[in-house]
Write a protein that holds these residues in place. Structure first.
Motif, mmCIF file in Angstrom:
data_model
loop_
_atom_site.group_PDB
_atom_site.id
_atom_site.type_symbol
_atom_site.label_atom_id
_atom_site.label_comp_id
_atom_site.label_asym_id
_atom_site.label_seq_id
_atom_site.Cartn_x
_atom_site.Cartn_y
_atom_site.Cartn_z
ATOM 1 N N MET A 194 36.523 28.166 44.980
ATOM 2 C CA MET A 194 35.041 28.399 45.206
ATOM 3 C C MET A 194 34.618 29.942 45.345
ATOM 4 O O MET A 194 33.637 30.185 44.533
ATOM 5 N N VAL A 195 35.430 30.882 45.716
ATOM 6 C CA VAL A 195 35.159 32.173 45.497
ATOM 7 C C VAL A 195 34.722 32.684 43.992
ATOM 8 O O VAL A 195 33.973 33.337 43.626
ATOM 9 N N ALA A 242 39.060 41.419 48.968
ATOM 10 C CA ALA A 242 40.348 41.804 48.218
ATOM 11 C C ALA A 242 40.015 41.957 46.602
ATOM 12 O O ALA A 242 40.634 42.713 46.143
ATOM 13 N N ILE A 243 39.250 41.198 46.102
ATOM 14 C CA ILE A 243 38.695 41.186 44.758
ATOM 15 C C ILE A 243 37.935 42.469 44.551
ATOM 16 O O ILE A 243 38.242 43.215 43.480
ATOM 17 N N LYS A 244 37.097 43.129 45.369
ATOM 18 C CA LYS A 244 36.446 44.170 45.474
ATOM 19 C C LYS A 244 37.538 45.245 45.382
ATOM 20 O O LYS A 244 37.334 46.280 44.524
ATOM 21 N N LYS A 288 36.982 33.321 52.687
ATOM 22 C CA LYS A 288 36.218 33.502 51.711
ATOM 23 C C LYS A 288 35.818 35.114 51.783
ATOM 24 O O LYS A 288 35.817 35.549 50.685
ATOM 25 N N TYR A 289 35.242 35.444 52.833
ATOM 26 C CA TYR A 289 34.838 36.880 52.838
ATOM 27 C C TYR A 289 36.432 37.836 52.494
ATOM 28 O O TYR A 289 36.109 38.975 51.660
ATOM 29 N N GLU A 298 38.031 41.431 58.435
ATOM 30 C CA GLU A 298 36.973 41.704 59.510
ATOM 31 C C GLU A 298 36.359 40.488 60.423
ATOM 32 O O GLU A 298 35.316 40.702 60.998
ATOM 33 N N GLY A 299 37.208 39.561 60.372
ATOM 34 C CA GLY A 299 36.778 38.343 61.189
ATOM 35 C C GLY A 299 35.534 37.443 60.537
ATOM 36 O O GLY A 299 34.929 36.723 61.336
#
Length: 116
Positions: free
Chosen positions: A53-54, A26-28, A20-21, A15-16
């Motif tokens: 870091m994530v 991806a984890i979600k 990190k987002y 989504e730009g």
């Protein structure tokens, strides 16, 4: 599914909002796939990522940035639903498929998901 192991791959457009987002997303999605495949309670979920870091922000609520709070709360809810979730750091160089999917995301218009 082989030997009682569920393997999932997915990729889709970002989504730009940065790498990190995208990793949080991806984890979600991985946790949602695990729930959708009806694996909760049958096996622990192991999520591997090259984003140290994530993984740190997910594991340690005391170092989280406010800008990521909404998605981290969503991840926390999924973690509590699944109960047995393990987050492991894996360098990108050791996971060629993940590296390919990251690069393929740039061309993809919708999310691709598959599991076996």
């Amino acid at each position: 599914m082989k030997d009682g192991i569920l393997r999932a791959i997915f990729s889709g457009p970002c989504e730009g909002l940065g790498a990190k987002y995208a990793e949080f997303q991806a984890i979600k999605v991985a946790m949602e796939l695990f729930i959708e495949a009806d694996w909760v309670g049958k096996s622990p979920l192991v999520i591997e990522s090259d984003a140290k870091m994530v993984l740190n922000w997910i594991s340690n609520k005391f170092v989280r940035l406010w800008g990521w709070w909404t998605i981290l709360v969503e991840i926390d809810k999924l973690v509590s639903k699944i109960a047995k979730v393990h987050f492991n750091y894996v360098s990108r160089q050791t996971n060629v498929l993940a590296d390919y999917l990251v690069k393929d995301d740039m061309r993809r218009k919708s999310i691709f998901r598959a599991w076996c």
